[in-house]
Scaffold this active site. Structure first.
Site, PDB file in Angstrom:
ATOM      1  N   ILE A  48      -9.142  -4.187   7.677  1.00  0.00           N
ATOM      2  CA  ILE A  48      -8.308  -4.762   8.730  1.00  0.00           C
ATOM      3  C   ILE A  48      -7.166  -3.853   9.121  1.00  0.00           C
ATOM      4  CG2 ILE A  48      -8.769  -7.224   8.608  1.00  0.00           C
ATOM      5  CD1 ILE A  48      -6.651  -7.443   6.490  1.00  0.00           C
ATOM      6  N   GLY A  49      -6.801  -2.967   8.269  1.00  0.00           N
ATOM      7  CA  GLY A  49      -5.674  -2.118   8.642  1.00  0.00           C
ATOM      8  C   GLY A  49      -5.714  -0.817   7.900  1.00  0.00           C
ATOM      9  N   THR A  52       0.022   4.197   7.081  1.00  0.00           N
ATOM     10  CA  THR A  52       0.453   5.451   6.495  1.00  0.00           C
ATOM     11  C   THR A  52       0.134   5.499   5.013  1.00  0.00           C
ATOM     12  OG1 THR A  52       2.401   4.700   7.669  1.00  0.00           O
ATOM     13  CG2 THR A  52       2.376   6.999   6.956  1.00  0.00           C
ATOM     14  N   TYR A  53       0.287   4.378   4.324  1.00  0.00           N
ATOM     15  CA  TYR A  53       0.250   4.426   2.873  1.00  0.00           C
ATOM     16  C   TYR A  53      -0.979   3.831   2.231  1.00  0.00           C
ATOM     17  CZ  TYR A  53       5.020   5.946   3.338  1.00  0.00           C
ATOM     18  OH  TYR A  53       6.128   6.652   3.684  1.00  0.00           O
ATOM     19  N   GLY A  54      -1.808   3.140   2.975  1.00  0.00           N
ATOM     20  CA  GLY A  54      -2.960   2.555   2.301  1.00  0.00           C
ATOM     21  C   GLY A  54      -3.971   1.943   3.252  1.00  0.00           C
ATOM     22  N   VAL A  56      -6.289  -1.396   4.080  1.00  0.00           N
ATOM     23  CA  VAL A  56      -6.222  -2.828   3.801  1.00  0.00           C
ATOM     24  C   VAL A  56      -7.547  -3.486   4.186  1.00  0.00           C
ATOM     25  CG1 VAL A  56      -4.947  -4.965   4.203  1.00  0.00           C
ATOM     26  CG2 VAL A  56      -3.735  -2.774   4.233  1.00  0.00           C
ATOM     27  N   LYS A  71      -4.899  -4.405  -0.529  1.00  0.00           N
ATOM     28  CA  LYS A  71      -4.322  -3.143  -0.045  1.00  0.00           C
ATOM     29  C   LYS A  71      -4.477  -2.083  -1.123  1.00  0.00           C
ATOM     30  CE  LYS A  71      -0.022  -1.142   1.724  1.00  0.00           C
ATOM     31  NZ  LYS A  71       1.321  -1.422   2.228  1.00  0.00           N
ATOM     32  N   ASP A 166      11.630  -0.680   7.492  1.00  0.00           N
ATOM     33  CA  ASP A 166      10.507  -0.292   8.350  1.00  0.00           C
ATOM     34  C   ASP A 166       9.984  -1.481   9.151  1.00  0.00           C
ATOM     35  OD1 ASP A 166       8.760   1.483   9.526  1.00  0.00           O
ATOM     36  OD2 ASP A 166       7.285   1.393   7.917  1.00  0.00           O
TER      37      ASP A 166
END
Ligand code: ADP
Ligand code: MG
Length: 356
Positions: A48-49, A52-54, A56, A71, A166
């Site tokens: 689903i996503g 920048t960091y992972g 999901v 995630k 953020d």
């Protein structure tokens, strides 16, 4: 349940190396942490996503049948172990419990020590992909409903001395029940009193407060309030308010919209580290009213307030149209799930590391 990554299975052999003097020492069972479940107990349904960091995933907990978000924690290639951003996210989120903050249910592990996943309460929407796919903008009542919930979540964070750092539409999630949740604590920090210096490079450019752009090192909760102002304006206008393409451009867009700051309206402004590096355009007016000619006085006051101080005293939420109840939010199509399911639905996902 047996997992290679959970050596607690054989309690007698758990020994740690001594830092001084060499040799090993045994860790008594009572001093050991609990066991993590394996990610194999989750069936990955679709991606689903991917930020920048992972990565999901939407996934099903095969033990409970519950739909969750998984995630994958990004690992540092250079250094061994979990990156500090993920550690912060985990330690902060485990402590936080609020209806408007994404719920971290547990942390699960894969086959390798470097595959760690956060199991979170699943939210059907994020506001970024929702805005992208919506034909008609949110009504003002719906915007108020969303922003009020964001402010409630943020008030809880700020009361607990946490700055999110953020906030942006892709980090705001919404359930089919209209409940809005602040997510993505990868950059969040607990702050002390008095405020200590922090890395200035935070917050996606479009939502970045002017003091950050001008190099402040003491970050306050005000940087989150600024981002909420940008989000409120974006929801009302159905497009980003200040889509800068560089830091210089971002500052210029802010000055064009709100006027050139000076020592009178912003004491301390002229002493900010980067002020001398920029020549700000001379712009004596606040143009918010021109940008939102249809917005009420209280609405404009709130926007101006968010671009400065605390919003709690604003009357915008008390005038008509009143914020709608979360239950009255429409249910939107699940655009994100229309994307293809992961090619390999294996427990280790795509094994992708670093920035996607
Ligand atoms: N709990 C959740 N429920 C549903 N979708 C989520 C959830 N958490 C994250 N997502 C989706 O994944 C995307 C990236 O997650 P996020 O936590 O923001 O990580 P990143 O640091 O990679 O941006 C989000 O924008 C959202 O679309
Ligand atoms: Mg994100």
């Amino acid at each position: 349940m047996a997992e290679a990554a959970c050596p607690e299975q054989e309690p007698e052999v758990l020994r740690l190396k001594r830092l001084r003097g060499g040799g090993f020492f045994p860790v008594p069972p009572g001093d050991r942490l609990g066991r993590c479940r394996s990610v194999k107990e989750f069936e990955k349904l679709n991606r689903i996503g991917e930020g920048t960091y992972g990565i999901v995933y939407r996934a099903r907990d095969t033990q409970t049948d519950e739909i969750v978000a998984l995630k994958k924690v990004r690992m540092d290639k250079e250094k061994d172990g979990i990156p500090i951003s993920s550690l912060r996210e985990i330690t902060l989120l485990l402590k936080l419990r609020h209806p408007n903050i994404v719920e971290l249910k547990e942390v699960v592990v894969g086959n390798h020590l470097e595959s760690i996943f956060l199991v979170m309460g699943y939210c059907e929407q994020d506001l970024a992909s929702l805005l992208e796919n919506m034909q008609t903008p949110f009504s003002e009542a719906q915007v108020k409903c969303i922003i009020l919930q964001v402010l409630k979540g943020l008030q809880y964070l700020h009361e607990n001395f946490i700055i999110h750092r953020d906030l942006k539409v892709s980090n705001l999630l919404m359930t089919d029940k209209g409940c809005v949740k602040i997510a993505d604590f990868g950059l969040a920090r607990a702050h002390g009193v008095p405020l200590k210096p922090m890395t200035p490079k935070v917050v996606t450019l479009w939502y970045r407060a002017p003091e950050l752009l001008l190099g402040t090192t003491t970050q306050t909760t005000g940087i989150d309030m600024w981002a909420v102002g940008c989000i409120l304006a974006e929801l009302l206008a159905h497009k980003p308010l200040l889509p800068g393409s560089s830091e210089i451009h971002q500052i210029d867009l802010i000055v064009q919209l709100l006027g050139t700051p000076n020592e009178n309206i912003w004491p301390g402004f002229s002493k900010l580290p980067l002020v001398s590096q920029y020549t700000l355009r001379k712009q004596p007016y606040n143009n918010l009213k021109h940008k939102f000619p249809w917005l009420s006085e209280a609405g404009l006051r709130l926007l101006n307030f968010l671009f400065m101080y605390d919003p709690k005293k604003s009357s915008y939420f008390k005038e008509k149209p009143l914020p709608c109840e979360p239950e009255l939010m429409p249910t939107f199509p699940h655009h994100r799930n229309k994307r293809a399911a992961p090619a390999s639905a294996g427990a280790e996902g795509q094994g992708k590391r670093g920035k996607p």
